[in-house]
Design an enzyme around this catalytic site. Sequence first.
Site, PDB file in Angstrom:
ATOM      1  N   GLY A 144       0.833  -1.193   0.000  1.00  0.00           N
ATOM      2  CA  GLY A 144       0.000   0.000   0.000  1.00  0.00           C
ATOM      3  C   GLY A 144       0.868   1.243   0.000  1.00  0.00           C
TER       4      GLY A 144
ATOM      5  N   GLN B 272       3.052   9.912   1.296  1.00  0.00           N
ATOM      6  CA  GLN B 272       4.395   9.306   1.368  1.00  0.00           C
ATOM      7  C   GLN B 272       5.291   9.700   0.205  1.00  0.00           C
ATOM      8  OE1 GLN B 272       2.490   5.270   2.126  1.00  0.00           O
ATOM      9  NE2 GLN B 272       4.462   5.029   3.140  1.00  0.00           N
TER      10      GLN B 272
ATOM     11  N   CYS C 137       5.938  -0.309   7.100  1.00  0.00           N
ATOM     12  CA  CYS C 137       5.597   0.861   6.296  1.00  0.00           C
ATOM     13  C   CYS C 137       6.800   1.235   5.428  1.00  0.00           C
ATOM     14  CB  CYS C 137       5.249   2.021   7.234  1.00  0.00           C
ATOM     15  SG  CYS C 137       4.859   3.555   6.379  1.00  0.00           S
ATOM     16  N   LEU C 138       6.545   1.579   4.167  1.00  0.00           N
ATOM     17  CA  LEU C 138       7.652   1.954   3.271  1.00  0.00           C
ATOM     18  C   LEU C 138       8.360   3.219   3.754  1.00  0.00           C
ATOM     19  CD1 LEU C 138       6.024   1.192  -0.201  1.00  0.00           C
ATOM     20  CD2 LEU C 138       7.720  -0.168   1.042  1.00  0.00           C
TER      21      LEU C 138
ATOM     22  N   HIS D 147      -4.356   1.903   7.661  1.00  0.00           N
ATOM     23  CA  HIS D 147      -2.968   2.380   7.698  1.00  0.00           C
ATOM     24  C   HIS D 147      -2.764   3.505   6.667  1.00  0.00           C
ATOM     25  CE1 HIS D 147       1.545   1.387   7.910  1.00  0.00           C
ATOM     26  NE2 HIS D 147       1.452   2.212   6.881  1.00  0.00           N
ATOM     27  N   GLU D 148      -3.280   3.298   5.442  1.00  0.00           N
ATOM     28  CA  GLU D 148      -3.062   4.291   4.377  1.00  0.00           C
ATOM     29  C   GLU D 148      -3.901   5.555   4.595  1.00  0.00           C
ATOM     30  OE1 GLU D 148      -0.516   3.675   2.790  1.00  0.00           O
ATOM     31  OE2 GLU D 148      -0.430   1.505   3.042  1.00  0.00           O
TER      32      GLU D 148
ATOM     33  N   HIS E  86      -2.170   7.774   6.881  1.00  0.00           N
ATOM     34  CA  HIS E  86      -1.136   8.591   6.222  1.00  0.00           C
ATOM     35  C   HIS E  86      -1.731   9.884   5.675  1.00  0.00           C
ATOM     36  CE1 HIS E  86       2.569   6.303   6.258  1.00  0.00           C
ATOM     37  NE2 HIS E  86       2.011   5.225   5.746  1.00  0.00           N
TER      38      HIS E  86
HETATM   39 NI    NI Z   1       2.771   3.270   5.605  1.00  0.00          NI
END
Ligand code: NI
Length: 167
Positions: free
Chosen positions: A46, A51, A91-92, A133-134, A137
Amino acid sequence: MALLPILRYPDPRLHTQAKPVTAVDAGIRQLVTDMAETMYTAPGIGLAATQVDVHQRVLVLDVSEDKSQLKAFINPEILWREGECVGEEGCLSVPGIYETVTRSERVKVRALDMEGEPFELEADGLLAICLQHEIDHLDGKVFVEYLSRLKLSRIKARLAKQAKIAV
Ligand code: NI
Protein backbone atom coordinates in the site's frame (compact mmCIF):
# COMPACT_ATOMS: atom_id res chain seq x y z
CA MET A 1 5.60 6.19 -15.75
CA ALA A 2 7.92 7.27 -13.01
CA LEU A 3 9.21 6.02 -9.70
CA LEU A 4 8.53 8.54 -6.96
CA PRO A 5 10.85 9.11 -3.99
CA ILE A 6 9.29 7.94 -0.71
CA LEU A 7 9.55 10.19 2.35
CA ARG A 8 11.12 8.54 5.38
CA TYR A 9 9.98 8.88 8.96
CA PRO A 10 10.47 11.20 10.86
CA ASP A 11 10.26 13.59 7.87
CA PRO A 12 7.82 16.30 9.06
CA ARG A 13 6.06 16.30 5.66
CA LEU A 14 4.58 12.93 6.66
CA HIS A 15 2.46 14.87 9.16
CA THR A 16 0.68 16.91 6.48
CA GLN A 17 -3.11 16.66 6.33
CA ALA A 18 -3.93 15.78 2.68
CA LYS A 19 -6.59 17.78 0.82
CA PRO A 20 -9.55 16.23 -0.99
CA VAL A 21 -9.16 15.75 -4.75
CA THR A 22 -11.51 18.17 -6.50
CA ALA A 23 -11.41 16.56 -9.97
CA VAL A 24 -10.28 13.08 -11.01
CA ASP A 25 -8.40 14.23 -14.10
CA ALA A 26 -5.40 13.07 -16.15
CA GLY A 27 -3.02 14.43 -13.50
CA ILE A 28 -4.63 12.29 -10.77
CA ARG A 29 -4.64 9.22 -13.03
CA GLN A 30 -0.93 9.76 -13.72
CA LEU A 31 -0.31 10.09 -9.97
CA VAL A 32 -2.12 6.78 -9.36
CA THR A 33 -0.05 5.07 -12.10
CA ASP A 34 3.22 6.41 -10.69
CA MET A 35 2.23 5.52 -7.11
CA ALA A 36 1.35 1.96 -8.17
CA GLU A 37 4.70 1.52 -9.92
CA THR A 38 6.50 2.94 -6.87
CA MET A 39 4.59 0.61 -4.53
CA TYR A 40 5.23 -2.55 -6.60
CA THR A 41 8.92 -1.69 -7.04
CA ALA A 42 9.54 -0.97 -3.33
CA PRO A 43 7.95 -3.61 -2.85
CA GLY A 44 4.95 -2.81 -0.67
CA ILE A 45 1.22 -3.57 -0.41
CA GLY A 46 0.00 0.00 0.00
CA LEU A 47 1.08 3.57 -0.58
CA ALA A 48 -0.53 6.91 0.26
CA ALA A 49 0.15 10.09 -1.74
CA THR A 50 1.45 11.73 1.47
CA GLN A 51 4.39 9.31 1.37
CA VAL A 52 5.49 10.66 -2.03
CA ASP A 53 5.04 14.26 -0.85
CA VAL A 54 1.77 14.83 -2.74
CA HIS A 55 -0.80 16.08 -0.25
CA GLN A 56 -4.01 14.98 -1.94
CA ARG A 57 -6.32 12.21 -0.73
CA VAL A 58 -5.18 9.36 -2.97
CA LEU A 59 -4.01 5.87 -2.02
CA VAL A 60 -3.21 2.65 -3.83
CA LEU A 61 -3.00 -0.88 -2.52
CA ASP A 62 -2.74 -4.47 -3.62
CA VAL A 63 -2.92 -7.14 -0.93
CA SER A 64 -3.16 -10.07 -3.39
CA GLU A 65 -0.48 -12.79 -3.43
CA ASP A 66 0.25 -12.41 -7.15
CA LYS A 67 0.03 -8.61 -7.26
CA SER A 68 -2.87 -8.68 -9.70
CA GLN A 69 -5.45 -6.63 -7.79
CA LEU A 70 -4.43 -3.01 -7.81
CA LYS A 71 -7.02 -0.79 -6.13
CA ALA A 72 -7.00 3.00 -6.13
CA PHE A 73 -9.01 5.01 -3.60
CA ILE A 74 -9.54 8.72 -4.18
CA ASN A 75 -11.02 10.73 -1.27
CA PRO A 76 -11.51 7.58 0.84
CA GLU A 77 -13.76 7.83 3.88
CA ILE A 78 -14.44 5.21 6.53
CA LEU A 79 -18.24 4.94 6.83
CA TRP A 80 -18.24 2.50 9.72
CA ARG A 81 -15.90 0.22 11.59
CA GLU A 82 -16.38 -2.70 13.94
CA GLY A 83 -14.42 -5.17 16.02
CA GLU A 84 -10.79 -5.12 16.93
CA CYS A 85 -7.77 -6.96 15.60
CA VAL A 86 -4.08 -6.94 16.34
CA GLY A 87 -1.53 -7.34 13.59
CA GLU A 88 2.09 -6.66 12.77
CA GLU A 89 2.55 -3.71 10.42
CA GLY A 90 5.39 -2.24 8.46
CA CYS A 91 5.60 0.86 6.30
CA LEU A 92 7.65 1.95 3.27
CA SER A 93 8.32 5.23 5.13
CA VAL A 94 9.66 3.37 8.18
CA PRO A 95 11.99 0.79 6.59
CA GLY A 96 12.90 -2.32 8.55
CA ILE A 97 10.52 -1.62 11.45
CA TYR A 98 7.64 -4.03 12.17
CA GLU A 99 5.38 -3.44 15.15
CA THR A 100 2.06 -4.65 16.46
CA VAL A 101 -0.88 -2.25 16.11
CA THR A 102 -4.53 -2.61 17.14
CA ARG A 103 -7.04 -1.72 14.40
CA SER A 104 -10.72 -2.17 13.64
CA GLU A 105 -11.42 -5.66 12.30
CA ARG A 106 -13.90 -4.61 9.63
CA VAL A 107 -14.40 -1.31 7.86
CA LYS A 108 -16.67 0.03 5.15
CA VAL A 109 -15.04 2.60 2.91
CA ARG A 110 -16.47 4.95 0.32
CA ALA A 111 -14.16 6.46 -2.31
CA LEU A 112 -13.93 7.54 -5.95
CA ASP A 113 -12.36 5.29 -8.57
CA MET A 114 -10.05 6.30 -11.45
CA GLU A 115 -13.06 7.49 -13.46
CA GLY A 116 -14.25 9.66 -10.60
CA GLU A 117 -17.17 7.29 -9.88
CA PRO A 118 -18.08 6.66 -6.25
CA PHE A 119 -17.90 3.09 -4.89
CA GLU A 120 -18.22 1.42 -1.51
CA LEU A 121 -16.22 -1.51 -0.21
CA GLU A 122 -16.52 -3.64 2.90
CA ALA A 123 -13.17 -5.00 3.99
CA ASP A 124 -11.75 -7.27 6.64
CA GLY A 125 -8.41 -8.95 7.31
CA LEU A 126 -5.29 -7.53 5.67
CA LEU A 127 -7.28 -5.27 3.33
CA ALA A 128 -9.06 -3.59 6.27
CA ILE A 129 -5.76 -3.08 8.11
CA CYS A 130 -4.06 -1.71 5.00
CA LEU A 131 -6.91 0.73 4.31
CA GLN A 132 -6.78 2.08 7.86
CA HIS A 133 -2.97 2.38 7.70
CA GLU A 134 -3.06 4.29 4.38
CA ILE A 135 -5.96 6.58 5.36
CA ASP A 136 -3.98 7.43 8.51
CA HIS A 137 -1.14 8.59 6.22
CA LEU A 138 -3.55 10.98 4.47
CA ASP A 139 -4.38 12.38 7.91
CA GLY A 140 -0.68 12.84 8.70
CA LYS A 141 -0.38 9.85 11.00
CA VAL A 142 2.33 7.16 10.79
CA PHE A 143 1.68 3.73 12.39
CA VAL A 144 4.62 3.93 14.82
CA GLU A 145 2.82 6.85 16.50
CA TYR A 146 0.40 4.32 18.03
CA LEU A 147 3.31 2.90 20.05
CA SER A 148 4.55 4.00 23.46
CA ARG A 149 6.88 7.02 23.62
CA LEU A 150 9.71 4.80 24.77
CA LYS A 151 9.27 2.43 21.82
CA LEU A 152 8.96 5.35 19.42
CA SER A 153 12.18 6.98 20.65
CA ARG A 154 14.02 3.65 20.23
CA ILE A 155 12.69 3.38 16.67
CA LYS A 156 13.79 6.94 15.88
CA ALA A 157 17.29 6.13 17.14
CA ARG A 158 17.40 3.00 14.97
CA LEU A 159 16.24 4.92 11.90
CA ALA A 160 18.84 7.66 12.48
CA LYS A 161 21.56 4.99 12.63
CA GLN A 162 20.27 3.37 9.41
CA ALA A 163 20.25 6.76 7.66
CA LYS A 164 23.89 7.32 8.64
CA ILE A 165 24.94 3.93 7.31
CA ALA A 166 23.02 4.59 4.07
CA VAL A 167 25.00 7.79 3.55
NI1 NI B 1 2.77 3.27 5.60
